[in-house]
Design a protein around this motif. Structure first.
Motif, mmCIF file in Angstrom:
data_model
loop_
_atom_site.group_PDB
_atom_site.id
_atom_site.type_symbol
_atom_site.label_atom_id
_atom_site.label_comp_id
_atom_site.label_asym_id
_atom_site.label_seq_id
_atom_site.Cartn_x
_atom_site.Cartn_y
_atom_site.Cartn_z
ATOM 1 N N ASP A 88 0.813 -1.220 0.000
ATOM 2 C CA ASP A 88 0.000 0.000 0.000
ATOM 3 C C ASP A 88 0.845 1.267 0.000
ATOM 4 O OD1 ASP A 88 -2.471 -1.149 -0.204
ATOM 5 O OD2 ASP A 88 -2.982 -0.959 1.916
ATOM 6 N N GLY A 89 2.064 1.212 0.497
ATOM 7 C CA GLY A 89 2.952 2.362 0.411
ATOM 8 C C GLY A 89 3.516 2.803 1.743
ATOM 9 N N LYS A 90 4.178 3.962 1.696
ATOM 10 C CA LYS A 90 4.810 4.552 2.876
ATOM 11 C C LYS A 90 4.592 6.063 2.826
ATOM 12 C CE LYS A 90 7.706 1.221 4.645
ATOM 13 N NZ LYS A 90 7.208 0.077 3.973
ATOM 14 N N ILE A 91 4.676 6.697 4.004
ATOM 15 C CA ILE A 91 4.593 8.149 4.104
ATOM 16 C C ILE A 91 5.735 8.624 4.989
ATOM 17 C CG2 ILE A 91 3.211 10.126 4.842
ATOM 18 C CD1 ILE A 91 0.709 8.372 4.444
ATOM 19 N N PHE A 92 6.436 9.653 4.531
ATOM 20 C CA PHE A 92 7.519 10.261 5.286
ATOM 21 C C PHE A 92 7.194 11.738 5.471
ATOM 22 C CE2 PHE A 92 9.252 6.897 2.611
ATOM 23 C CZ PHE A 92 9.799 6.053 3.563
ATOM 24 N N VAL A 93 7.485 12.272 6.645
ATOM 25 C CA VAL A 93 7.237 13.684 6.938
ATOM 26 C C VAL A 93 8.566 14.318 7.337
ATOM 27 C CG1 VAL A 93 5.947 15.332 8.336
ATOM 28 C CG2 VAL A 93 4.900 13.145 7.713
ATOM 29 N N LEU A 94 8.946 15.387 6.606
ATOM 30 C CA LEU A 94 10.208 16.069 6.866
ATOM 31 C C LEU A 94 9.957 17.551 7.106
ATOM 32 C CD1 LEU A 94 10.644 13.888 4.331
ATOM 33 C CD2 LEU A 94 12.973 14.586 4.702
ATOM 34 N N ASP A 95 10.861 18.193 7.830
ATOM 35 C CA ASP A 95 10.787 19.637 8.021
ATOM 36 C C ASP A 95 11.289 20.357 6.772
ATOM 37 O OD1 ASP A 95 9.805 19.605 10.671
ATOM 38 O OD2 ASP A 95 11.826 19.240 11.445
ATOM 39 N N VAL A 96 10.675 21.491 6.468
ATOM 40 C CA VAL A 96 11.100 22.335 5.353
ATOM 41 C C VAL A 96 11.615 23.646 5.944
ATOM 42 C CG1 VAL A 96 10.342 23.610 3.302
ATOM 43 C CG2 VAL A 96 9.456 21.321 3.751
ATOM 44 N N ALA A 97 12.853 24.001 5.603
ATOM 45 C CA ALA A 97 13.465 25.204 6.160
ATOM 46 C C ALA A 97 12.984 26.467 5.454
ATOM 47 C CB ALA A 97 14.987 25.106 6.072
ATOM 48 N N GLN A 98 12.741 26.384 4.151
ATOM 49 C CA GLN A 98 12.369 27.582 3.408
ATOM 50 C C GLN A 98 11.632 27.187 2.137
ATOM 51 O OE1 GLN A 98 15.708 29.884 2.054
ATOM 52 N NE2 GLN A 98 14.477 31.681 1.591
ATOM 53 N N ALA A 99 10.703 28.039 1.730
ATOM 54 C CA ALA A 99 10.007 27.879 0.453
ATOM 55 C C ALA A 99 9.922 29.253 -0.206
ATOM 56 C CB ALA A 99 8.615 27.310 0.658
ATOM 57 N N VAL A 100 10.077 29.312 -1.522
ATOM 58 C CA VAL A 100 9.994 30.561 -2.265
ATOM 59 C C VAL A 100 9.163 30.324 -3.516
ATOM 60 C CG1 VAL A 100 11.299 32.346 -3.504
ATOM 61 C CG2 VAL A 100 12.283 31.285 -1.463
ATOM 62 N N ARG A 101 8.179 31.182 -3.754
ATOM 63 C CA ARG A 101 7.429 31.143 -5.002
ATOM 64 C C ARG A 101 8.231 31.952 -6.023
ATOM 65 N NH1 ARG A 101 2.035 30.084 -5.684
ATOM 66 N NH2 ARG A 101 1.666 30.582 -3.496
ATOM 67 N N VAL A 102 8.677 31.319 -7.089
ATOM 68 C CA VAL A 102 9.564 31.944 -8.059
ATOM 69 C C VAL A 102 8.908 33.162 -8.718
ATOM 70 C CG1 VAL A 102 10.806 31.585 -10.225
ATOM 71 C CG2 VAL A 102 10.812 29.794 -8.471
ATOM 72 N N ARG A 103 7.659 33.048 -9.098
ATOM 73 C CA ARG A 103 6.973 34.119 -9.827
ATOM 74 C C ARG A 103 6.881 35.409 -9.036
ATOM 75 N NH1 ARG A 103 1.656 35.573 -9.676
ATOM 76 N NH2 ARG A 103 1.100 33.660 -8.603
ATOM 77 N N THR A 104 6.544 35.319 -7.736
ATOM 78 C CA THR A 104 6.264 36.519 -6.950
ATOM 79 C C THR A 104 7.319 36.836 -5.895
ATOM 80 O OG1 THR A 104 5.016 35.285 -5.300
ATOM 81 C CG2 THR A 104 3.784 36.172 -7.197
ATOM 82 N N GLY A 105 8.146 35.881 -5.563
ATOM 83 C CA GLY A 105 9.123 36.087 -4.506
ATOM 84 C C GLY A 105 8.569 35.849 -3.113
ATOM 85 N N GLU A 106 7.287 35.448 -3.012
ATOM 86 C CA GLU A 106 6.708 35.137 -1.702
ATOM 87 C C GLU A 106 7.504 34.024 -1.041
ATOM 88 O OE1 GLU A 106 1.982 35.626 -2.062
ATOM 89 O OE2 GLU A 106 2.893 34.418 -3.649
ATOM 90 N N THR A 107 7.548 34.043 0.284
ATOM 91 C CA THR A 107 8.355 33.047 0.979
ATOM 92 C C THR A 107 7.517 32.276 1.998
ATOM 93 O OG1 THR A 107 9.028 34.666 2.652
ATOM 94 C CG2 THR A 107 10.481 34.383 0.736
ATOM 95 N N ASN A 108 8.033 31.116 2.340
ATOM 96 C CA ASN A 108 7.519 30.231 3.374
ATOM 97 C C ASN A 108 6.006 29.960 3.227
ATOM 98 O OD1 ASN A 108 10.120 29.975 4.271
ATOM 99 N ND2 ASN A 108 9.959 31.755 5.582
ATOM 100 N N ASN A 109 5.203 30.164 4.271
ATOM 101 C CA ASN A 109 3.784 29.799 4.184
ATOM 102 C C ASN A 109 3.057 30.552 3.080
ATOM 103 O OD1 ASN A 109 3.585 27.760 6.119
ATOM 104 N ND2 ASN A 109 3.388 29.222 7.783
ATOM 105 N N ASP A 110 3.464 31.781 2.787
ATOM 106 C CA ASP A 110 2.836 32.542 1.698
ATOM 107 C C ASP A 110 3.133 31.916 0.334
ATOM 108 O OD1 ASP A 110 1.793 34.389 3.474
ATOM 109 O OD2 ASP A 110 3.529 35.730 3.304
ATOM 110 N N ALA A 111 4.240 31.184 0.241
ATOM 111 C CA ALA A 111 4.650 30.575 -1.029
ATOM 112 C C ALA A 111 3.925 29.266 -1.310
ATOM 113 C CB ALA A 111 6.169 30.337 -1.048
ATOM 114 N N ILE A 112 3.345 28.676 -0.273
ATOM 115 C CA ILE A 112 2.680 27.399 -0.505
ATOM 116 C C ILE A 112 1.182 27.621 -0.522
ATOM 117 C CG2 ILE A 112 4.524 25.952 0.350
ATOM 118 C CD1 ILE A 112 3.015 25.720 3.004
#
Length: 112
Positions: A88-112
């Motif tokens: 049936d599969g597996k699930i892994f959960v990892l921490d994310v240090a940073q996220a950036v939306r390339v189009r707008t430059g939004e970061t972290n929670n705003d980028a997702i």
């Protein structure tokens, strides 16, 4: 933020996508993969010859979400992808240090 990596059976993909959309997940990355675990492949017959299929087709989902939704996403994937059979599969959960939306430059929670 959390990165959830899930491997599931390919025929469960659409059900899982719909269930995740229903709880508010707005995006995911999907990759077709092959692998083995406890299922460890199987044998098939092709043109009269039997051969071993060591890698089983799977689908890998990658989802970045706010940490507050991680448990709900894991539970949704688990309940929707479960067939009760091996593989049936597996699930892994990892921490994310940073996220950036390339189009707008939004970061972290705003980028997702």
């Amino acid at each position: 933020m959390k990165l959830i990596i899930a491997t599931i059976k390919p025929f469960k993909l659409e059900d899982v996508r719909e269930a995740l959309t229903d709880i508010g997940v707005r995006g995911m990355m999907v990759t077709e993969i092959k692998g083995f675990g406890a299922q460890s492949g199987h044998t098939e017959i092709y043109r009269g010859a039997e051969y071993a299929v060591n890698f089983v087709p799977k689908v890998k989902l990658e989802i970045v979400i706010g940490a507050d939704m991680a448990d709900q996403v894991v539970e949704t994937i688990t309940n929707t992808a479960r067939t009760g059979k091996i593989g049936d599969g597996k699930i892994f959960v990892l921490d994310v240090a940073q996220a950036v939306r390339v189009r707008t430059g939004e970061t972290n929670n705003d980028a997702i």
